[in-house]
Enzyme design. Structure first.
Site, short mmCIF file in Angstrom:
data_model
loop_
_atom_site.label_atom_id
_atom_site.label_comp_id
_atom_site.label_asym_id
_atom_site.label_seq_id
_atom_site.Cartn_x
_atom_site.Cartn_y
_atom_site.Cartn_z
N THR A 21 32.93 51.83 36.48
CA THR A 21 32.55 50.55 37.09
C THR A 21 31.65 50.76 38.30
OG1 THR A 21 34.62 50.80 38.25
CG2 THR A 21 34.61 49.27 36.41
N PHE A 44 35.20 40.96 40.09
CA PHE A 44 36.38 41.81 40.28
C PHE A 44 37.64 41.18 39.70
CE2 PHE A 44 33.50 43.35 43.65
CZ PHE A 44 33.56 44.72 43.42
N CYS A 63 40.96 43.21 40.88
CA CYS A 63 40.68 44.64 41.10
C CYS A 63 41.32 45.17 42.38
CB CYS A 63 39.18 44.86 41.15
SG CYS A 63 38.75 46.58 41.33
#
Ligand code: HEM
Length: 460
Positions: free
Chosen positions: A270, A397, A404
């Site tokens: 990511t 996110f 996240c």
């Protein structure tokens, strides 16, 4: 009531809507279908039914944590063979998720991430040295070097372990093995079960790769147990010593392995993809790139970067947020209704349906982003532009309790990378007419994207 039917492409006998999905790049298929069928459509993928949401209005409603929650399905569920009940792939009801979430949240919080600053700059100086040594004509693979960078950073920051990815010409074995496993789990999600049963050789190969990666994690733990480090407070020590305030439980050794594998998987691809998209967009928009250079020069000049400089990199931060809006590495995530309910005032959804957030739809919705949504404009995140957005407008996110955990780590890592690279190098496309091509695994990133790095005059 029954609600209105959700728009759906015509189904085929036996295969439903499977034919609509390109297994090499399933997200691209959803983008195309959203253009045809609009902000909500459903697909029968035989093994499961998905409902794809592409507008702010619908996604905002489904962000409601009282009515909806994360769903682990599809490719994400398929990688449980490797990361099991680690944070990312835990089912909501698994006890290990709560233990890990509560005890690890502070370790990934902004205060603790600040202490990782010297580790991040340490790894970055290795990348910079490499770019210097190769010189201005060398074609830098953004994929390989940002993978090395992100991997080394997460290893050093989370486990105090050096993978030393910049010291080898080949990508480190873990990255290679993970790539192979993601290809195989991807295939297994799109293949009928009978074919999966037949593909036992590729399954054996996949399990060999998985055991090799588990061993990397287990070895780091064994080494730490043999040589305890009470002087440091990295994620590994937290996991070895934690007692969850709610259950009173700690981590099992097995679960520590899955959390480590999770951080390595979720934490490198990511971040690397974000840096690739950011450089790509800035190179395509030279006026925005110039503003990044100007900011680095104004904030740093030629002195060394300090932690205190990071919050001053406002334009670069805006460019990063804009790159994540434009096209981030995780183009979609999944939710489910806790109970059968109506969304959008008229569409019935049941708990076993997968509600897929199409972030491209959300991040281009003119209702939020205006008529210039399709343009790359970091300015929209400057001067409080960010706070004026309606809730749940920008979701790279994820959302809610399952959003996240690595966000602060990733953002700081990207900002440090930009500052240190732009301070020293003029970056150019290696192929000046390169147009974005996307490579899709568990995440998406620019494919075959090469740059060149030339020392800035007076910056050596
Ligand atoms: C979850 C994006 C970096 C660890 C997520 C989710 C998204 C996301 C969208 C939610 C997934 C879902 O709902 O199914 C990103 C992006 C990153 C990034 C765009 C980089 C810019 C990182 C890093 C770590 C990390 C550096 C390192 C530890 C995790 C974990 C979860 C997660 C453990 C699961 C959290 C939970 O369910 O409790 N991430 N991530 N991520 N991410 Fe990240």
């Amino acid at each position: 009531g029954e609600g209105e039917p959700i728009p759906q492409p015509p189904e085929r006998w036996l295969t439903g809507n499977l034919g609509e999905i390109n297994p090499e790049f399933s997200m691209g298929s959803l983008w195309r279908l959203a253009d045809v069928y609009g902000p909500i459509f459903t697909l029968n993928l035989v093994k499961r039914k998905i409902v794809v949401l592409s507008s702010h209005a619908l996604i905002n409603e489904v962000c409601d944590e009282k009515r909806f929650e994360k769903k682990v399905a599809g490719a994400q569920e398929a990688i449980r063979v490797f990361v099991k009940n680690g944070l990312f792939t835990s089912y909501n009801e698994e006890e290990e998720w709560g233990i890990a979430h509560r005890t690890l949240l502070p370790a990934f919080g902004p205060l603790h991430v600040r202490t990782m600053f010297p580790k991040m700059t340490d790894i970055l100086s290795q990348m910079i040295l490499r770019w210097d040594r190769f010189g201005p004509d060398y074609r830098i693979s953004t994929h390989d070097d940002f993978t090395r960078l992100a991997f080394d950073i997460i290893g050093l920051c989370a486990f105090n372990h050096r993978f030393n990815a910049f010291y080898s010409e080949e990508l480190i074995p873990f990255a290679k093995q993970l790539g192979d496993v993601l290809i195989e789990t991807g295939k297994r999600t799109s293949r009928p079960e009978i074919q999966n049963t037949l593909a036992f050789l590729s399954k054996r190969h996949m399990m060999e790769n998985i055991h090799a990666m588990w061993k990397v994690c287990d070895d780091i733990v064994a080494e730490r147990k043999a040589n305890p480090r009470p002087d440091i407070d990295d994620t590994l020590n937290v996991m070895l010593n934690a007692k969850d305030p709610v259950t009173g439980k700690g981590f099992t050794d097995e679960n520590i392995r899955y959390q480590m594998a999770t951080f390595l998987v979720a934490g490198h691809d990511t971040s690397a993809g974000t840096m690739m998209f950011l450089f790509y967009n800035l190179l395509k928009h030279p006026e925005a790139m110039q503003k990044c250079y100007a900011e680095v020069d104004a904030v740093l000049g030629d002195r060394e970067l300090q932690m205190e400089d990071i919050p001053k990199l406002k334009y670069i931060d805006a460019a990063m947020k804009e790159a994540l809006r434009f096209c981030g590495p995780i183009p979609a995530f999944m939710r489910q209704a806790k109970e059968t309910t109506i969304i959008g005032g008229k569409y019935k959804v049941t708990p076993n349906e997968t509600l897929t957030f199409n972030l491209k739809g959300l991040h281009n919705d003119p209702a939020v982003w205006g008529p210039d949504a399709a343009e790359f404009k970091p300015e929209r995140f400057l001067n409080g532009g960010w706070e004026r957005l309606p809730p749940n407008s920008w979701k790279p996110f994820g959302t809610g309790v399952r959003s996240c955990i690595g966000r602060y780590l990733a953002e700081q890592e990207v900002l440090i990378t930009m500052a240190m690279v732009l301070q020293r190098f003029v970056i150019e496309m290696a192929d000046p007419d390169y147009e974005l091509k996307i490579k899709s695994t568990l995440t998406i990133k620019p494919d075959e994207f090469y740059i060149k790095a030339r020392r800035r005059p007076g910056r050596d």
